[in-house]
Design an enzyme around this catalytic site. Structure first.
Site, PDB file in Angstrom:
ATOM      1  N   SER A  15       1.725   4.442 -10.967  1.00 35.90           N
ATOM      2  CA  SER A  15       0.714   3.897 -10.050  1.00 35.90           C
ATOM      3  C   SER A  15      -0.446   4.867  -9.939  1.00 35.90           C
ATOM      4  CB  SER A  15       1.318   3.674  -8.663  1.00 35.90           C
ATOM      5  OG  SER A  15       0.260   3.505  -7.727  1.00 35.90           O
ATOM      6  N   HIS A  40      -0.040   0.660 -13.475  1.00 41.37           N
ATOM      7  CA  HIS A  40       0.086  -0.057 -12.198  1.00 41.37           C
ATOM      8  C   HIS A  40      -1.125   0.250 -11.322  1.00 41.37           C
ATOM      9  CE1 HIS A  40       2.474  -2.112  -9.062  1.00 41.37           C
ATOM     10  NE2 HIS A  40       1.966  -1.215  -8.217  1.00 41.37           N
ATOM     11  N   ASP A  42      -2.946  -0.494  -7.798  1.00 39.90           N
ATOM     12  CA  ASP A  42      -2.733  -0.946  -6.423  1.00 39.90           C
ATOM     13  C   ASP A  42      -4.065  -1.288  -5.768  1.00 39.90           C
ATOM     14  OD1 ASP A  42       0.140  -0.761  -5.965  1.00 39.90           O
ATOM     15  OD2 ASP A  42      -0.125   1.384  -6.327  1.00 39.90           O
ATOM     16  N   MET A  44      -5.911  -2.623  -2.571  1.00 40.53           N
ATOM     17  CA  MET A  44      -5.674  -2.747  -1.121  1.00 40.53           C
ATOM     18  C   MET A  44      -6.975  -3.089  -0.409  1.00 40.53           C
ATOM     19  SD  MET A  44      -3.215   0.518  -0.511  1.00 40.53           S
ATOM     20  CE  MET A  44      -1.789   0.833  -1.564  1.00 40.53           C
ATOM     21  N   HIS A  73      -1.452  -5.027  -8.828  1.00 36.54           N
ATOM     22  CA  HIS A  73      -0.692  -5.364  -7.625  1.00 36.54           C
ATOM     23  C   HIS A  73      -1.687  -5.595  -6.492  1.00 36.54           C
ATOM     24  CE1 HIS A  73       2.401  -3.688  -4.437  1.00 36.54           C
ATOM     25  NE2 HIS A  73       2.106  -4.955  -4.232  1.00 36.54           N
ATOM     26  N   MET A  75      -2.706  -6.311  -2.948  1.00 37.91           N
ATOM     27  CA  MET A  75      -2.293  -6.271  -1.533  1.00 37.91           C
ATOM     28  C   MET A  75      -3.508  -6.689  -0.711  1.00 37.91           C
ATOM     29  SD  MET A  75      -0.081  -2.785  -1.871  1.00 37.91           S
ATOM     30  CE  MET A  75      -0.897  -2.383  -3.429  1.00 37.91           C
ATOM     31  N   MET A 144       9.276  -4.602  -3.085  1.00 41.74           N
ATOM     32  CA  MET A 144       8.754  -3.395  -2.442  1.00 41.74           C
ATOM     33  C   MET A 144       9.902  -2.622  -1.796  1.00 41.74           C
ATOM     34  SD  MET A 144       5.529  -3.335  -3.056  1.00 41.74           S
ATOM     35  CE  MET A 144       5.238  -1.836  -2.108  1.00 41.74           C
ATOM     36  N   GLY A 151       1.016   5.700  -0.883  1.00 45.85           N
ATOM     37  CA  GLY A 151       1.960   6.390  -1.741  1.00 45.85           C
ATOM     38  C   GLY A 151       2.721   7.434  -0.929  1.00 45.85           C
ATOM     39  N   ASP A 181       8.961  -0.971  -6.425  1.00 43.89           N
ATOM     40  CA  ASP A 181       7.758  -0.180  -6.137  1.00 43.89           C
ATOM     41  C   ASP A 181       7.885   0.513  -4.791  1.00 43.89           C
ATOM     42  OD1 ASP A 181       5.169   0.781  -5.834  1.00 43.89           O
ATOM     43  OD2 ASP A 181       4.209  -1.195  -5.899  1.00 43.89           O
ATOM     44  N   GLY A 203       4.254   6.559  -8.247  1.00 43.82           N
ATOM     45  CA  GLY A 203       3.005   7.288  -8.075  1.00 43.82           C
ATOM     46  C   GLY A 203       3.264   8.772  -7.955  1.00 43.82           C
TER      47      GLY A 203
HETATM   48  C1  DX5 Z   1       2.345   1.145  -2.162  1.00 43.46           C
HETATM   49  C2  DX5 Z   1       2.024   0.921  -3.613  1.00 43.46           C
HETATM   50  C3  DX5 Z   1       2.811   1.764  -4.539  1.00 43.46           C
HETATM   51  C4  DX5 Z   1       2.624   3.238  -4.377  1.00 43.46           C
HETATM   52  C5  DX5 Z   1       3.859   3.935  -4.834  1.00 43.46           C
HETATM   53  O1  DX5 Z   1       1.718   0.162  -1.402  1.00 43.46           O
HETATM   54  O2  DX5 Z   1       2.246  -0.421  -3.964  1.00 43.46           O
HETATM   55  O3  DX5 Z   1       2.554   1.376  -5.885  1.00 43.46           O
HETATM   56  O4  DX5 Z   1       1.548   3.731  -5.093  1.00 43.46           O
HETATM   57  O5  DX5 Z   1       3.724   5.285  -4.562  1.00 43.46           O
HETATM   58  P1  DX5 Z   1       4.980   6.264  -4.547  1.00 43.46           P
HETATM   59  O6  DX5 Z   1       5.616   6.193  -5.881  1.00 43.46           O
HETATM   60  O7  DX5 Z   1       4.375   7.584  -4.245  1.00 43.46           O
HETATM   61  O8  DX5 Z   1       5.892   5.759  -3.450  1.00 43.46           O
HETATM   62 ZN    ZN Z   2       2.120  -1.100  -6.104  1.00 43.05          ZN
END
Ligand code: DX5
Ligand code: ZN
Length: 223
Positions: A15, A40, A42, A44, A73, A75, A144, A151, A181, A203
């Site tokens: 990510s 990946h 993200d 947001m 992804h 969100m 999730m 992250g 994830d 990530g």
């Molecule tokens: C959270 C994201 C993840 C995040 C994972 O909303 O969808 O993809 O980046 O990060 P880590 O691996 O640090 O939990």
């Molecule tokens: Zn994600």
């Protein structure tokens, strides 16, 4: 079901939320060279989740940095009006959350109409029954294992959900990615693979040590 029943090899999707945003193109090139299977991304919106990241123009500019599948992804809510933008920006897989709009079936149809793979994501509190009647439309299910938005959060055990979705995929009799994830590290990765996952997003566990660690970190997640 166990990993032995997983029909596809394990793939790692770093990510870029944990990358250095000031050199994002270099970071994408680096994880590509280090063995990432998917990139990946993200997205947001500061509304569906309490954080803001990047939009379709950023995805478009990163497209020239890697030929690996872009696993986008989303969100964001409402999600439907932005699907076309991300598809045109170069997404290969577009994943929307069950809660991202009033009509999940329509959302998945809209993603497929763009000629890209359709994913659906379940938050930790969202039951797997919410996707039972759209399995024929999906190419990827994203479970999730943290609440989306940031992250570096701690892994929430979702092994029962992974096993349930693995059984639903088996009933479809075609390849559907089962991605997990959030809070993935070598230990939780192994547990998720044993429960039936075949794509792991990470990530912190990939980017944490800087570029010299990316290849070893990706390898360590393969189980
Ligand atoms: C959270 C994201 C993840 C995040 C994972 O909303 O969808 O993809 O980046 O990060 P880590 O691996 O640090 O939990
Ligand atoms: Zn994600």
């Amino acid at each position: 079901m166990s990993a032995q029943n997983t029909s596809q090899p394990v793939r790692i999707a770093p990510s870029i939320l944990s990358a250095d945003f000031s050199i994002l193109g270099d970071e994408v090139r680096a994880i590509d060279a280090a063995g990432a299977d998917y990139i990946h991304i993200d997205v947001m919106d500061g509304h569906f989740v309490p954080n803001l990241t990047f939009g379709a123009p950023v995805v478009k500019s990163l497209r020239k940095c890697s030929k690996k599948p872009f696993d986008v992804h989303l969100m964001i809510t409402p999600v439907d009006p932005l699907i076309k933008d991300f598809a045109e920006a170069g997404a290969d897989i577009i994943t929307a959350h069950v809660e991202a709009g009033p009509h999940l079936h329509r959302t998945l149809q809209a993603i497929k109409a763009q000629g890209v793979k359709a994913g659906v994501s379940l938050n930790p509190a969202t039951p797997v029954s919410t996707i039972a009647h759209v399995m024929d439309l999906v190419d990827l299910v994203l479970i999730m294992s943290v609440n989306p938005g940031f992250g570096g959060q701690s892994f929430i055990p979702v092994f029962d959900k992974i096993a349930d979705v693995r059984a639903m995929i088996a009933a479809q009799n075609r390849p559907i990615d089962l991605e997990v994830d959030g809070g993935i590290n070598p230990q939780t990765a192994r547990q998720c693979i044993e429960a039936g996952a075949d794509v792991l997003v990470a990530g912190t566990a990939v980017f944490g040590d800087g570029p010299s660690g990316y290849a070893d970190n990706i390898k360590a997640l393969r189980g």
